[in-house]
Design a protein around this motif. Structure first.
Motif, PDB file in Angstrom:
ATOM      1  N   ASP A   1     -29.519 -10.722  62.776  1.00 12.50           N
ATOM      2  CA  ASP A   1     -30.733 -10.947  63.563  1.00 12.50           C
ATOM      3  C   ASP A   1     -30.387 -11.741  64.824  1.00 12.50           C
ATOM      4  O   ASP A   1     -29.544 -12.640  64.797  1.00 12.50           O
ATOM      5  CB  ASP A   1     -31.763 -11.722  62.747  1.00 12.50           C
ATOM      6  CG  ASP A   1     -32.381 -10.876  61.653  1.00 12.50           C
ATOM      7  OD1 ASP A   1     -31.919  -9.738  61.454  1.00 12.50           O
ATOM      8  OD2 ASP A   1     -33.318 -11.362  60.992  1.00 12.50           O
TER       9      ASP A   1
ATOM     10  N   TRP B   1     -37.969 -13.858  72.577  1.00 12.20           N
ATOM     11  CA  TRP B   1     -37.918 -12.610  71.810  1.00 12.20           C
ATOM     12  C   TRP B   1     -37.152 -12.818  70.512  1.00 12.20           C
ATOM     13  O   TRP B   1     -36.393 -13.776  70.360  1.00 12.20           O
ATOM     14  CB  TRP B   1     -37.266 -11.493  72.629  1.00 12.20           C
ATOM     15  CG  TRP B   1     -35.883 -11.849  73.124  1.00 12.20           C
ATOM     16  CD1 TRP B   1     -35.569 -12.486  74.280  1.00 12.20           C
ATOM     17  CD2 TRP B   1     -34.649 -11.620  72.440  1.00 12.20           C
ATOM     18  NE1 TRP B   1     -34.203 -12.671  74.377  1.00 12.20           N
ATOM     19  CE2 TRP B   1     -33.616 -12.146  73.271  1.00 12.20           C
ATOM     20  CE3 TRP B   1     -34.300 -11.019  71.234  1.00 12.20           C
ATOM     21  CZ2 TRP B   1     -32.268 -12.084  72.909  1.00 12.20           C
ATOM     22  CZ3 TRP B   1     -32.957 -10.955  70.878  1.00 12.20           C
ATOM     23  CH2 TRP B   1     -31.958 -11.474  71.701  1.00 12.20           C
TER      24      TRP B   1
ATOM     25  N   ARG C   1     -35.113 -10.214  67.425  1.00  9.34           N
ATOM     26  CA  ARG C   1     -34.697  -8.877  67.004  1.00  9.34           C
ATOM     27  C   ARG C   1     -34.227  -8.925  65.555  1.00  9.34           C
ATOM     28  O   ARG C   1     -33.287  -9.641  65.226  1.00  9.34           O
ATOM     29  CB  ARG C   1     -33.571  -8.345  67.899  1.00  9.34           C
ATOM     30  CG  ARG C   1     -33.117  -6.918  67.549  1.00  9.34           C
ATOM     31  CD  ARG C   1     -32.134  -6.414  68.578  1.00  9.34           C
ATOM     32  NE  ARG C   1     -31.820  -5.011  68.394  1.00  9.34           N
ATOM     33  CZ  ARG C   1     -30.737  -4.562  67.779  1.00  9.34           C
ATOM     34  NH1 ARG C   1     -29.853  -5.432  67.291  1.00  9.34           N
ATOM     35  NH2 ARG C   1     -30.513  -3.269  67.645  1.00  9.34           N
TER      36      ARG C   1
ATOM     37  N   GLU D   1     -27.042  -2.038  61.669  1.00 12.50           N
ATOM     38  CA  GLU D   1     -28.199  -1.982  62.560  1.00 12.50           C
ATOM     39  C   GLU D   1     -28.818  -0.587  62.618  1.00 12.50           C
ATOM     40  O   GLU D   1     -29.239  -0.112  63.668  1.00 12.50           O
ATOM     41  CB  GLU D   1     -27.820  -2.462  63.961  1.00 12.50           C
ATOM     42  CG  GLU D   1     -27.296  -3.890  63.972  1.00 12.50           C
ATOM     43  CD  GLU D   1     -27.084  -4.440  65.365  1.00 12.50           C
ATOM     44  OE1 GLU D   1     -27.380  -3.714  66.336  1.00 12.50           O
ATOM     45  OE2 GLU D   1     -26.632  -5.582  65.500  1.00 12.50           O
TER      46      GLU D   1
ATOM     47  N   SER E   1     -33.901  -1.406  63.307  1.00 10.32           N
ATOM     48  CA  SER E   1     -34.114  -2.681  64.000  1.00 10.32           C
ATOM     49  C   SER E   1     -35.524  -2.713  64.568  1.00 10.32           C
ATOM     50  O   SER E   1     -36.102  -1.673  64.896  1.00 10.32           O
ATOM     51  CB  SER E   1     -33.079  -2.881  65.112  1.00 10.32           C
ATOM     52  OG  SER E   1     -33.255  -1.911  66.136  1.00 10.32           O
TER      53      SER E   1
ATOM     54  N   THR F   1     -37.890  -5.292  67.354  1.00  8.53           N
ATOM     55  CA  THR F   1     -37.832  -6.373  68.332  1.00  8.53           C
ATOM     56  C   THR F   1     -39.229  -6.643  68.870  1.00  8.53           C
ATOM     57  O   THR F   1     -40.005  -5.714  69.108  1.00  8.53           O
ATOM     58  CB  THR F   1     -36.897  -6.001  69.497  1.00  8.53           C
ATOM     59  OG1 THR F   1     -35.634  -5.589  68.985  1.00  8.53           O
ATOM     60  CG2 THR F   1     -36.700  -7.184  70.432  1.00  8.53           C
TER      61      THR F   1
END
Length: 604
Positions: free
Chosen positions: A312, A339, A341, A348, A351, A353
Motif C-alpha cells: 500500500d 492520497w 493506494r 498489484e 488496486s 486509489t
C-alpha cells in the motif's frame, strides 16, 4: 469527437514476444522470468512513437529491462495504457502497445516493475576447474611399480590439489544449494552507485502551406530532457525538461496581423530522493507532474509519499499549480492534496486509489476535488479500469452548480483478449465543465457551466481470420461509438482489415471504411494504407477520400469531397538517434494544403 476515426495501425500483440536487434551490436534478452518476490519500479519516458513498430522508451538493459516485461503508460487524464517490451538495447527499448488506438506522445511517462534480483551484483560462482589431460599410458611391457619414466609422467599429469584463486575476491564456502543464489551478496545502496546521466535532445519543424491567398503556418520546437541518477552522491534523482517553441502565422488581407512568437517552456525541474526498497519514503521538490496522483496536475512545490510492507502507498503534496497555458503562469493557485493506494498483493493485480485536492485562487477558496480509481489487471481474464472526478460545491460558489457533489469526469474501460485470435474492449466517458476561479478552461457561458456535458460509449473488436501478425495473417477489426450531450446525439464507426505479409514478411496493407454522424456535419469515406515495418525503421503511404455533408451552409458549399495523401518514414538507431519525416496533402473543393514535418531526436 465527430471527425474521421484514426486507422487502427498497430496490431494487438500476438502470443510469444519476439526480439530482433535494431542494429549490429544491439542486445536482446530472453523472455523475462516470472516476477516473484519484491520488485522495484523503473520509470522512464517515451522518446518517440513509430507507427507499426511501437513506442521507444528511454530505459533499456542497463535499467534491468527484459523482453516480455509489462509497461504501463500514464496520461494526465488519469487513464493508463499497457504494453510489452519487444526489443531491448543498452539505453532504449521498443514497446508494443496493447491498445491500437493509443499513440503515446514523446514525454509520456512509463513505468516497469523489475525484479530486485536484476539489480544485484553478478552471481558468485566458483572458479572453473582446469581440465587436465589424462595420464599417459606406459609403453607396452613397461612396468609401473618400478617407477620408470612412464610412471613419473603419469604422476606429473595427475591433477594438483585445487587452491583458491587469489583473483576471486569473494569465496563461497558458506553457500549451500538450499540457499538463494544471491543470499550472500550485498546490494548496492542508491547513494553508493556511480553518478550517471541520461536524457534526450530533440527538434521538430512543421510547415503548413495553403493555396488560398498567402496563408501559412510555421512551427518549430527544440528541447532537452535530462535525467541524473545520484548526481550529488546522496542517492537522489534530478529531472529537467524544457523546450523553446516558435510559431509564425501569415494571414492574407484584410487580416493585417499575423503571429510571430517565441516562448520558452519549463515543463519539469525537480529533485527526488528515496522511494526505493531501502527507503520507503520519497520526496520530490521543484516543478513536476505529481507521481502519486498524476490527475492532480503539474506542481511547483513538494510531494511526499511512502509505502507499507504489504505494498500500500500513500502521500501528500503542497505547492502552486502552473496554468496549462503557453505562459505557464504560477503562484496564483495554491494546492494541498493527499492520497492513498491500496493493493491486494505484491503483484498489484487489484488496486484502488482515492485522493483529495483543495485549491485556493489568489487566496480565495476555489476547488474541492475527490478522485477515485480502481484497476484490475490479471494475467488472464478481463482487464478493468475506472476513474472518477467528483467536485464539491457549496453556497460560497456562484450558483451555476447545485450544492453538493457533481461528477465532472469519468472513464470506464473494460477489455479482454478472448483468445489468441480475437479480443474486445468497451469504453465509457463522461465530461462536463467544473466551476473554477482558476484559468484552466476557455471561458464558457453560465448556461454551459450549468448544463453542458458529453457522454460517449465505444466498442472495439478484432479477430484474426487467417494466422497471426507473426504468421502473415489477416485481421478484421470493428470500432463503433456513440455520444450524447445536452442537446444532440451522434455516432461513428469504422470497419477494416489488416493484411500482414503483403510484398514481404514486413509489409502490411490496411483497408478501412468509416463514417460519422454529428450535429453540424456527417461524412463517409474510405482509407487504404501500405507500409513496411521493422524493429528499427518503418515507412508507409496512405490515401483517403471522404464525402462531407455540412449542415446550414449555403447551397453548393454544403457537400464537399475531400482527398488526403500521406507519406511517412521513421527510424531509430542503437546510438539513440531517431528521426521522423512526413508529408501530407489535403485537397478540397476550393483550396489545398501541404503539410511538411520533421522530427529529430538524440537519446543518451
Amino acid at each position: 469527437m465527430i471527425g474521421a476515426l484514426a486507422l487502427l495501425a498497430i496490431p494487438t500483440l500476438a502470443a510469444g514476444p519476439t526480439t530482433s536487434p535494431a542494429s549490429p551490436g544491439a542486445h536482446t534478452f530472453p523472455v523475462a522470468p516470472a516476477q516473484q518476490g519484491q520488485t522495484e519500479t523503473v520509470t522512464g519516458r517515451v522518446t518517440t512513437f513509430m507507427d507499426g513498430t511501437g513506442a521507444v522508451i528511454d530505459r533499456g538493459s542497463i535499467d534491468g529491462l527484459y523482453t516480455g516485461d509489462r509497461v504501463i503508460f500514464s496520461v494526465r487524464g488519469g487513464r493508463e495504457y499497457y504494453g510489452t517490451v519487444m526489443a531491448v538495447e543498452g539505453r532504449v527499448a521498443v514497446v508494443r502497445v496493447e491498445d491500437p488506438s493509443f499513440k503515446p506522445e514523446p514525454g509520456t511517462p512509463a513505468r516497469i516493475e523489475v525484479p530486485l534480483a536484476r539489480f544485484e551484483q553478478d552471481p558468485v560462482v566458483p572458479p572453473p576447474t582446469r581440465q587436465e589431460p589424462p595420464p599417459v599410458r606406459p609403453p607396452s611391457g613397461a612396468g609401473i611399480a618400478g617407477g620408470g619414466v612412464a610412471a613419473e609422467q603419469g604422476r606429473e599429469n595427475e591433477p594438483a590439489e585445487q587452491k583458491p584463486n587469489s583473483d576471486w575476491s569473494f569465496a563461497d564456502e558458506d553457500w549451500t544449494m538450499d540457499m538463494p543464489l544471491l543470499a550472500q551478496v550485498d546490494a548496492i545502496l542508491p547513494a553508493e552507485r556511480r553518478s550517471s546521466w541520461s536524457g534526450r535532445t530533440y527538434f521538430s519543424f512543421d510547415q503548413i502551406i495553403d493555396t488560398e491567398d498567402d496563408r501559412g503556418d510555421t512551427f518549430a520546437r527544440g528541447g532537452l530532457a535530462l535525467f541524473g541518477d545520484n548526481p550529488f552522491g546522496k542517492g537522489g534523482r534530478l529531472h529537467l525538461d524544457g523546450e523553446v517553441n516558435y510559431r509564425k502565422t501569415v494571414l492574407p488581407e484584410p487580416y493585417v496581423q499575423g503571429e510571430d512568437i517565441t516562448k520558452f517552456r519549463l515543463d519539469r525541474l525537480s529533485y527526488s530522493i528515496g522511494g526505493t526498497r531501502f527507503t520507503p519514503s520519497r520526496w520530490e521538490f521543484g516543478r513536476f507532474l505529481q507521481s502519486g496522483m498524476p490527475e492532480f496536475g503539474v506542481l511547483d512545490g513538494a510531494e511526499w509519499s511512502s509505502r507499507f510492507d504489504n505494498g500500500d502507498r500513500f502521500g501528500a503534496s503542497v505547492g502552486y499549480l502552473p496554468e496549462p497555458t503557453p505562459n505557464q503562469d504560477s503562484f496564483q493557485d495554491l494546492s494541498v492534496s493527499a492520497w492513498y493506494r491500496w493493493v491486494s498483493s505484491v503483484r498489484e493485480t487489484l488496486s484502488a486509489t482515492a485522493g483529495f485536492q483543495k485549491t485556493w485562487h489568489n487566496g480565495t477558496d476555489d476547488r474541492d476535488l475527490l478522485i477515485a480509481k480502481i484497476e484490475y489487471v490479471p494475467i488472464n481474464g478481463w482487464n478493468f479500469f475506472a476513474n472518477a472526478w467528483v467536485d464539491f460545491y457549496d453556497q460560497n460558489d456562484d450558483q451555476y452548480k447545485q450544492d453538493g457533489a457533481s461528477l465532472t469526469y469519468a472513464i470506464v474501460d473494460l477489455r479482454k483478449r478472448l483468445s489468441e485470435k480475437n479480443g474486445i474492449s468497451f469504453e465509457y466517458r463522461h465530461q462536463e465543465y467544473p466551476q473554477l476561479l482558476r484559468y484552466e478552461y476557455p471561458p464558457v457561458a453560465p448556461r454551459q457551466l450549468q448544463d453542458a456535458f458529453v457522454d460517449r460509449f465505444g466498442f472495439t473488436g478484432w479477430r484474426w481470420i487467417d494466422g497471426t501478425a507473426d504468421l502473415r495473417g489477416k485481421r478484421l477489426f470493428l470500432r463503433v461509438g456513440g455520444w450524447t450531450d445536452e442537446n444532440d446525439a451522434g455516432g461513428d464507426g469504422e470497419l477494416g482489415i489488416d493484411i500482414h505479409g503483403v510484398l514481404g514478411d514486413r509489409g502490411r496493407l490496411d483497408v478501412a471504411v468509416f463514417g460519422a454522424q454529428g450535429k453540424f456535419t456527417s461524412h463517409i469515406g474510405g482509407r487504404v494504407r501500405y507500409g513496411r515495418y521493422g524493429p528499427s525503421s518503418s515507412w508507409s503511404i496512405l490515401f483517403e477520400a471522404y464525402q462531407n455533408d455540412i449542415t446550414s451552409f449555403l447551397a453548393g458549399q454544403d457537400d464537399l469531397l475531400m482527398y488526403r495523401g500521406r507519406w511517412n518514414y521513421e527510424f531509430f538507431r542503437a546510438s539513440g538517434f531517431s528521426a521522423n519525416l512526413s508529408t501530407d496533402v489535403l485537397i478540397q473543393d476550393t483550396e489545398s494544403q501541404l503539410f511538411l514535418g520533421l522530427f529529430l531526436q538524440q537519446s543518451f
